[in-house]
Design a protein around this motif. Structure first.
Motif, PDB file in Angstrom:
ATOM      1  N   LEU A 131       0.844  -1.194   0.000  1.00  0.00           N
ATOM      2  CA  LEU A 131       0.000   0.000   0.000  1.00  0.00           C
ATOM      3  C   LEU A 131       0.881   1.246   0.000  1.00  0.00           C
ATOM      4  O   LEU A 131       1.935   1.252   0.625  1.00  0.00           O
ATOM      5  N   PRO A 132       0.462   2.287  -0.710  1.00  0.00           N
ATOM      6  CA  PRO A 132       1.278   3.512  -0.707  1.00  0.00           C
ATOM      7  C   PRO A 132       1.298   4.154   0.674  1.00  0.00           C
ATOM      8  O   PRO A 132       0.392   3.919   1.483  1.00  0.00           O
ATOM      9  N   MET A 133       2.322   4.956   0.956  1.00  0.00           N
ATOM     10  CA  MET A 133       2.426   5.642   2.241  1.00  0.00           C
ATOM     11  C   MET A 133       1.222   6.559   2.433  1.00  0.00           C
ATOM     12  O   MET A 133       0.643   6.628   3.498  1.00  0.00           O
ATOM     13  N   GLN A 134       0.903   7.287   1.376  1.00  0.00           N
ATOM     14  CA  GLN A 134      -0.266   8.140   1.455  1.00  0.00           C
ATOM     15  C   GLN A 134      -1.411   7.474   0.721  1.00  0.00           C
ATOM     16  O   GLN A 134      -1.324   7.201  -0.476  1.00  0.00           O
ATOM     17  N   ARG A 135      -2.461   7.182   1.460  1.00  0.00           N
ATOM     18  CA  ARG A 135      -3.580   6.442   0.879  1.00  0.00           C
ATOM     19  C   ARG A 135      -4.712   7.409   0.564  1.00  0.00           C
ATOM     20  O   ARG A 135      -5.430   7.851   1.450  1.00  0.00           O
ATOM     21  N   VAL A 136      -4.840   7.754  -0.695  1.00  0.00           N
ATOM     22  CA  VAL A 136      -5.875   8.696  -1.099  1.00  0.00           C
ATOM     23  C   VAL A 136      -6.823   8.038  -2.090  1.00  0.00           C
ATOM     24  O   VAL A 136      -6.445   7.124  -2.818  1.00  0.00           O
ATOM     25  N   CYS A 137      -8.075   8.536  -2.098  1.00  0.00           N
ATOM     26  CA  CYS A 137      -9.094   7.941  -2.959  1.00  0.00           C
ATOM     27  C   CYS A 137      -8.771   8.204  -4.421  1.00  0.00           C
ATOM     28  O   CYS A 137      -9.093   7.420  -5.289  1.00  0.00           O
ATOM     29  N   ARG A 138      -8.114   9.336  -4.692  1.00  0.00           N
ATOM     30  CA  ARG A 138      -7.644   9.644  -6.039  1.00  0.00           C
ATOM     31  C   ARG A 138      -6.563  10.711  -5.919  1.00  0.00           C
ATOM     32  O   ARG A 138      -6.538  11.467  -4.937  1.00  0.00           O
ATOM     33  N   GLU A 139      -5.700  10.774  -6.910  1.00  0.00           N
ATOM     34  CA  GLU A 139      -4.548  11.680  -6.869  1.00  0.00           C
ATOM     35  C   GLU A 139      -4.937  13.116  -6.514  1.00  0.00           C
ATOM     36  O   GLU A 139      -4.265  13.784  -5.746  1.00  0.00           O
ATOM     37  N   ASP A 140      -6.047  13.580  -7.114  1.00  0.00           N
ATOM     38  CA  ASP A 140      -6.411  14.986  -6.933  1.00  0.00           C
ATOM     39  C   ASP A 140      -7.505  15.167  -5.882  1.00  0.00           C
ATOM     40  O   ASP A 140      -8.255  16.134  -5.929  1.00  0.00           O
ATOM     41  N   CYS A 141      -7.580  14.241  -4.953  1.00  0.00           N
ATOM     42  CA  CYS A 141      -8.580  14.380  -3.889  1.00  0.00           C
ATOM     43  C   CYS A 141      -8.366  15.718  -3.184  1.00  0.00           C
ATOM     44  O   CYS A 141      -7.263  16.034  -2.756  1.00  0.00           O
ATOM     45  N   LYS A 142      -9.445  16.491  -3.079  1.00  0.00           N
ATOM     46  CA  LYS A 142      -9.314  17.833  -2.495  1.00  0.00           C
ATOM     47  C   LYS A 142      -9.406  17.812  -0.974  1.00  0.00           C
ATOM     48  O   LYS A 142      -9.132  18.810  -0.317  1.00  0.00           O
ATOM     49  N   GLY A 143      -9.820  16.714  -0.413  1.00  0.00           N
ATOM     50  CA  GLY A 143      -9.847  16.577   1.038  1.00  0.00           C
ATOM     51  C   GLY A 143     -10.973  17.354   1.703  1.00  0.00           C
ATOM     52  O   GLY A 143     -11.892  17.844   1.065  1.00  0.00           O
ATOM     53  N   ILE A 144     -10.830  17.456   3.031  1.00  0.00           N
ATOM     54  CA  ILE A 144     -11.833  18.134   3.846  1.00  0.00           C
ATOM     55  C   ILE A 144     -11.381  19.584   4.034  1.00  0.00           C
ATOM     56  O   ILE A 144     -10.205  19.826   4.286  1.00  0.00           O
ATOM     57  N   CYS A 145     -12.311  20.507   3.938  1.00  0.00           N
ATOM     58  CA  CYS A 145     -11.954  21.908   4.171  1.00  0.00           C
ATOM     59  C   CYS A 145     -11.580  22.077   5.649  1.00  0.00           C
ATOM     60  O   CYS A 145     -12.351  21.706   6.529  1.00  0.00           O
ATOM     61  N   PRO A 146     -10.387  22.625   5.928  1.00  0.00           N
ATOM     62  CA  PRO A 146      -9.958  22.758   7.330  1.00  0.00           C
ATOM     63  C   PRO A 146     -10.784  23.793   8.090  1.00  0.00           C
ATOM     64  O   PRO A 146     -10.734  23.859   9.308  1.00  0.00           O
ATOM     65  N   ILE A 147     -11.524  24.606   7.366  1.00  0.00           N
ATOM     66  CA  ILE A 147     -12.276  25.675   8.030  1.00  0.00           C
ATOM     67  C   ILE A 147     -13.728  25.268   8.299  1.00  0.00           C
ATOM     68  O   ILE A 147     -14.189  25.296   9.435  1.00  0.00           O
TER      69      ILE A 147
END
Ligand SMILES: [Zn+2]
Ligand SMILES: [Zn+2]
Length: 176
Positions: A131-147
């Motif tokens: 498994l990759p070190m960083q496990r993301v759903c897709r390369e350009d996943c924008k993630g959760i807004c920190p605000i």
């Protein structure tokens, strides 16, 4: 499946195992098997090594886990060869501790105890390594807004334009 040392003393032990989703247990409950997992290969005692075992083969399957950025599901297709070496546990007990620490060539070496090696343990470890070190759903996943906390893949929130910290947050996420 037990890879039996006793059997290896007589012949090479071939294995071709398949686990259906739900049959394979991961230490981390976040991991879910999404397709049949297969492990094929051969385990053999290496002559003139004082009991060293080589386990060589291939592991194939699809694993799903949590995306590091958006907490959605991230899936990974794994299809990889492995070639591993194990020494009897007694070899480690016999060697002076400082010698073990210095000999870096043996860092990759595992140890086994009789009656032998559990194939499931080996496969579990190999899957984690693949498994990759960083496990993301897709390369350009924008993630959760920190605000505001929305999933930015689904909703474009207005915080983005206002916050100068966004880029810093993206960088920070890379290092988690
Ligand atoms: Zn994601
Ligand atoms: Zn926001």
């Amino acid at each position: 499946m037990l890879l039996s040392i006793k059997e290896m003393e007589l012949r090479k032990v071939h294995f071709a195992e398949t686990w259906q989703p739900g049959e394979f247990v991961f230490a981390n409950a976040d991991f879910v098997l999404k397709s049949p997992l297969s492990a094929t290969g051969v385990a053999a005692l290496l002559p003139h090594t004082g009991g060293e075992v080589e386990v060589k083969g291939r592991v194939k399957g699809d694993i799903e886990t949590e995306c590091d950025r958006c907490l959605g599901r991230a899936s990974f297709h794994i299809d990889a060869p492995f070639d591993l070496f194990y020494k009897p546990q007694s070899a480690m007990n016999d060697a002076p501790a400082d010698e073990l620490a210095i000999d870096e060539g043996e860092a990759e070496m595992g140890f086994y105890e009789l009656p032998g090696l559990e194939l499931e343990d080996i496969i579990r470890e190999q899957l984690l390594l693949q498994l990759p070190m960083q496990r993301v759903c897709r390369e350009d996943c924008k993630g959760i807004c920190p605000i505001c906390g929305v999933n930015r893949n689904e909703t474009a929130c207005s915080c983005q334009a206002q916050s100068g910290d966004d880029r810093w947050m993206a960088l920070k996420n890379l290092h988690i």
